[in-house]
Write an enzyme that holds these catalytic residues in place. Structure first.
Site, PDB file in Angstrom:
ATOM      1  N   ARG A 143       0.816  -1.235   0.000  1.00 42.40           N
ATOM      2  CA  ARG A 143       0.000   0.000   0.000  1.00 42.40           C
ATOM      3  C   ARG A 143       0.837   1.267   0.000  1.00 42.40           C
ATOM      4  O   ARG A 143       0.455   2.279   0.580  1.00 42.40           O
ATOM      5  CB  ARG A 143      -0.957   0.061   1.201  1.00 42.40           C
ATOM      6  CG  ARG A 143      -1.915  -1.067   1.312  1.00 42.40           C
ATOM      7  CD  ARG A 143      -2.936  -1.136   0.194  1.00 42.40           C
ATOM      8  NE  ARG A 143      -3.658  -2.372   0.342  1.00 42.40           N
ATOM      9  CZ  ARG A 143      -3.269  -3.532  -0.214  1.00 42.40           C
ATOM     10  NH1 ARG A 143      -2.216  -3.583  -1.000  1.00 42.40           N
ATOM     11  NH2 ARG A 143      -3.966  -4.614   0.001  1.00 42.40           N
ATOM     12  N   SER A 185     -10.206  -0.240   3.848  1.00 44.10           N
ATOM     13  CA  SER A 185      -9.478  -0.348   5.118  1.00 44.10           C
ATOM     14  C   SER A 185      -9.044   1.032   5.579  1.00 44.10           C
ATOM     15  O   SER A 185      -8.481   1.805   4.813  1.00 44.10           O
ATOM     16  CB  SER A 185      -8.253  -1.235   4.952  1.00 44.10           C
ATOM     17  OG  SER A 185      -8.658  -2.536   4.633  1.00 44.10           O
ATOM     18  N   GLU A 255      -4.423   4.087   6.197  1.00 44.81           N
ATOM     19  CA  GLU A 255      -4.360   3.767   4.764  1.00 44.81           C
ATOM     20  C   GLU A 255      -5.140   4.838   3.992  1.00 44.81           C
ATOM     21  O   GLU A 255      -4.730   5.261   2.923  1.00 44.81           O
ATOM     22  CB  GLU A 255      -4.939   2.371   4.491  1.00 44.81           C
ATOM     23  CG  GLU A 255      -4.875   2.006   3.010  1.00 44.81           C
ATOM     24  CD  GLU A 255      -5.267   0.565   2.703  1.00 44.81           C
ATOM     25  OE1 GLU A 255      -4.931  -0.341   3.494  1.00 44.81           O
ATOM     26  OE2 GLU A 255      -5.912   0.354   1.665  1.00 44.81           O
TER      27      GLU A 255
HETATM   28  C1  LIG Z   1     -15.414  -1.114  -0.223  1.00 47.95           C
HETATM   29  C2  LIG Z   1     -13.954  -0.872  -0.501  1.00 47.95           C
HETATM   30  C3  LIG Z   1     -13.062  -1.938  -0.525  1.00 47.95           C
HETATM   31  C4  LIG Z   1     -11.709  -1.736  -0.759  1.00 47.95           C
HETATM   32  N1  LIG Z   1     -10.871  -2.806  -0.768  1.00 47.95           N
HETATM   33  C5  LIG Z   1      -9.554  -2.625  -1.034  1.00 47.95           C
HETATM   34  C6  LIG Z   1      -8.649  -3.731  -1.080  1.00 47.95           C
HETATM   35  O1  LIG Z   1      -9.011  -4.869  -0.899  1.00 47.95           O
HETATM   36  N2  LIG Z   1      -7.344  -3.486  -1.349  1.00 47.95           N
HETATM   37  C7  LIG Z   1      -6.870  -2.227  -1.575  1.00 47.95           C
HETATM   38  O2  LIG Z   1      -5.682  -2.076  -1.846  1.00 47.95           O
HETATM   39  N3  LIG Z   1      -7.706  -1.157  -1.527  1.00 47.95           N
HETATM   40  C8  LIG Z   1      -9.013  -1.333  -1.276  1.00 47.95           C
HETATM   41  N4  LIG Z   1      -9.862  -0.241  -1.218  1.00 47.95           N
HETATM   42  C9  LIG Z   1      -9.310   1.094  -1.434  1.00 47.95           C
HETATM   43  C10 LIG Z   1      -9.412   1.568  -2.883  1.00 47.95           C
HETATM   44  O3  LIG Z   1     -10.188   0.687  -3.636  1.00 47.95           O
HETATM   45  C11 LIG Z   1      -8.049   1.674  -3.546  1.00 47.95           C
HETATM   46  O4  LIG Z   1      -7.139   2.433  -2.791  1.00 47.95           O
HETATM   47  C12 LIG Z   1      -8.132   2.314  -4.930  1.00 47.95           C
HETATM   48  O5  LIG Z   1      -6.887   2.193  -5.526  1.00 47.95           O
HETATM   49  C13 LIG Z   1      -8.531   3.776  -4.887  1.00 47.95           C
HETATM   50  O6  LIG Z   1      -8.667   4.265  -6.204  1.00 47.95           O
HETATM   51  P1  LIG Z   1      -9.360   5.667  -6.468  1.00 47.95           P
HETATM   52  O7  LIG Z   1      -9.333   5.930  -7.931  1.00 47.95           O
HETATM   53  O8  LIG Z   1     -10.695   5.689  -5.837  1.00 47.95           O
HETATM   54  O9  LIG Z   1      -8.336   6.643  -5.742  1.00 47.95           O
HETATM   55  P2  LIG Z   1      -8.629   7.882  -4.763  1.00 47.95           P
HETATM   56  O10 LIG Z   1      -9.234   7.381  -3.498  1.00 47.95           O
HETATM   57  O11 LIG Z   1      -9.351   8.946  -5.488  1.00 47.95           O
HETATM   58  O12 LIG Z   1      -7.144   8.375  -4.475  1.00 47.95           O
HETATM   59  C14 LIG Z   1      -6.270   7.567  -3.729  1.00 47.95           C
HETATM   60  C15 LIG Z   1      -4.850   8.123  -3.864  1.00 47.95           C
HETATM   61  O13 LIG Z   1      -4.398   7.942  -5.208  1.00 47.95           O
HETATM   62  C16 LIG Z   1      -3.906   9.166  -5.736  1.00 47.95           C
HETATM   63  N5  LIG Z   1      -4.193   9.204  -7.170  1.00 47.95           N
HETATM   64  C17 LIG Z   1      -5.391   9.037  -7.782  1.00 47.95           C
HETATM   65  N6  LIG Z   1      -5.250   9.129  -9.115  1.00 47.95           N
HETATM   66  C18 LIG Z   1      -3.933   9.358  -9.349  1.00 47.95           C
HETATM   67  C19 LIG Z   1      -3.160   9.557 -10.538  1.00 47.95           C
HETATM   68  N7  LIG Z   1      -3.707   9.539 -11.761  1.00 47.95           N
HETATM   69  N8  LIG Z   1      -1.840   9.785 -10.400  1.00 47.95           N
HETATM   70  C20 LIG Z   1      -1.246   9.810  -9.175  1.00 47.95           C
HETATM   71  N9  LIG Z   1      -1.928   9.626  -8.018  1.00 47.95           N
HETATM   72  C21 LIG Z   1      -3.253   9.400  -8.118  1.00 47.95           C
HETATM   73  C22 LIG Z   1      -4.647  10.247  -4.950  1.00 47.95           C
HETATM   74  O14 LIG Z   1      -3.890  11.445  -4.936  1.00 47.95           O
HETATM   75  C23 LIG Z   1      -4.730   9.610  -3.583  1.00 47.95           C
HETATM   76  O15 LIG Z   1      -3.483   9.814  -2.916  1.00 47.95           O
HETATM   77  C24 LIG Z   1     -11.237  -0.417  -0.989  1.00 47.95           C
HETATM   78  C25 LIG Z   1     -12.124   0.664  -0.989  1.00 47.95           C
HETATM   79  C26 LIG Z   1     -13.480   0.440  -0.746  1.00 47.95           C
HETATM   80  C27 LIG Z   1     -14.416   1.615  -0.751  1.00 47.95           C
END
Ligand SMILES: Cc1cc2nc3c(=O)[nH]c(=O)nc-3n(C[C@H](O)[C@H](O)[C@H](O)COP(=O)(O)OP(=O)(O)OC[C@H]3O[C@@H](n4cnc5c(N)ncnc54)[C@H](O)[C@@H]3O)c2cc1C
Length: 259
Positions: A143, A185, A255
């Site tokens: 992560r 998480s 996280e």
């Molecule tokens: C129900 C649920 C279950 C989940 N289960 C898991 C799991 O099992 N494992 C896991 O790892 N995560 C899990 N997550 C967390 C989430 O799915 C991941 O972290 C996912 O990668 C977030 O993507 P996002 O586009 O929504 O990013 P955001 O939440 O919008 O951003 C997250 C981070 O990424 C950065 N970011 C976004 N886009 C870019 C880009 N283009 N360039 C550089 N940085 C960028 C942002 O600045 C921020 O720091 C879960 C979330 C939920 C709601």
């Protein structure tokens, strides 16, 4: 296409359903955007009323292209779309994306994954404003990555053989996941332990402040029970950190990213 501004209501957009209505920059051109923090689909964030200026990637960066044995994917692409592509084109290693919500930009920045399956295992390089950077030149671990710029595209090494059986195993792993809004998480798992176990051990599983709670189904999920707010979320995060430190001398690390 040119960049433009649009209003996002973060109480609807973010998976934890918290945050104000704000104007964000929609990026359609590769460039340097120093004044803005990049957001993906808001599945791993907790947004306050005083958040910094945000930008999101526009539809220009929503694409999947295969050339020889490399797959070029724009960072606005959703995990579900990439998974469907892999299934249709018989590509292996993307099965873990089922039920892992996010855009490719968010997935790669967070090195998102399930157990030992992490997105960085399968990438070849990323594209930033400065061109392509090879995986070997990026620091990554559980992560975590040292990416501190906008990623516009990710290049994957293709291996073949989509596994339906494996995809079912991953889906089952999520069966106990709370159905209420959350950001996944809340804390990273400390080495050789689980944040959920620690939160439960200090008596906070199911504990509620206002309309926010550590889920009764999965203690490490900070759940919005309806109209929950930022201050109550922060209260619970600090409470868990304090109690776990007192009882186990372990520093829990968030996280979710707090803005
Ligand atoms: C129900 C649920 C279950 C989940 N289960 C898991 C799991 O099992 N494992 C896991 O790892 N995560 C899990 N997550 C967390 C989430 O799915 C991941 O972290 C996912 O990668 C977030 O993507 P996002 O586009 O929504 O990013 P955001 O939440 O919008 O951003 C997250 C981070 O990424 C950065 N970011 C976004 N886009 C870019 C880009 N283009 N360039 C550089 N940085 C960028 C942002 O600045 C921020 O720091 C879960 C979330 C939920 C709601």
């Amino acid at each position: 296409m040119n960049n433009f501004l649009k209003e996002i209501n973060f109480a609807k957009y973010s998976s934890i359903r918290i945050g104000p209505k704000s104007e964000v920059l929609v990026i359609e051109e590769v460039g340097e955007y120093r004044g803005h923090k990049i957001l993906g689909l808001g599945n791993n964030v907790l947004i306050s009323d005083t958040h910094p200026s945000f930008a999101v990637l526009g539809s220009t960066f929503d694409y999947i292209e295969k050339k020889d044995d490399l797959l070029y994917v724009g960072c606005a692409t959703k995990s579900g779309k990439l998974l469907s592509y892999a299934k249709k084109n018989d590509l292996a290693k993307f099965e873990f994306l089922g039920k892992l919500p996010g855009s490719l930009g968010g997935l790669v920045k967070m090195n998102a994954g399930l157990k030992e399956f992490e997105i960085f295992n399968y990438i070849h390089s990323i594209k930033t404003k400065d061109g392509y950077i090879k995986k070997e030149d990026i620091e990554y671990s559980y992560r975590h990555t040292n990416i501190n710029t906008i990623v516009y595209e990710v290049v994957f090494n293709c291996t073949y053989g989509y596994s339906k059986a494996q995809s079912e195993v991953f889906k089952k792993m999520r069966d106990n996941q709370p159905q209420v809004p959350s950001a996944g998480s809340c804390f990273k798992n400390p080495a050789n332990d689980s944040a959920g176990r620690l939160i439960e051990a200090v008596g906070l599983k199911g504990f509620q402040k206002g309309n926010m709670a550590f889920s009764i189904e999965h203690a490490n999920f900070l759940a919005n029970m309806g109209e929950g707010n930022f201050d109550d979320a922060i209260y619970l995060i600090n409470l868990a950190k304090q109690k776990v430190k007192e009882k186990f001398n372990i520093n829990l690390e968030e996280e979710i990213i707090i803005y």
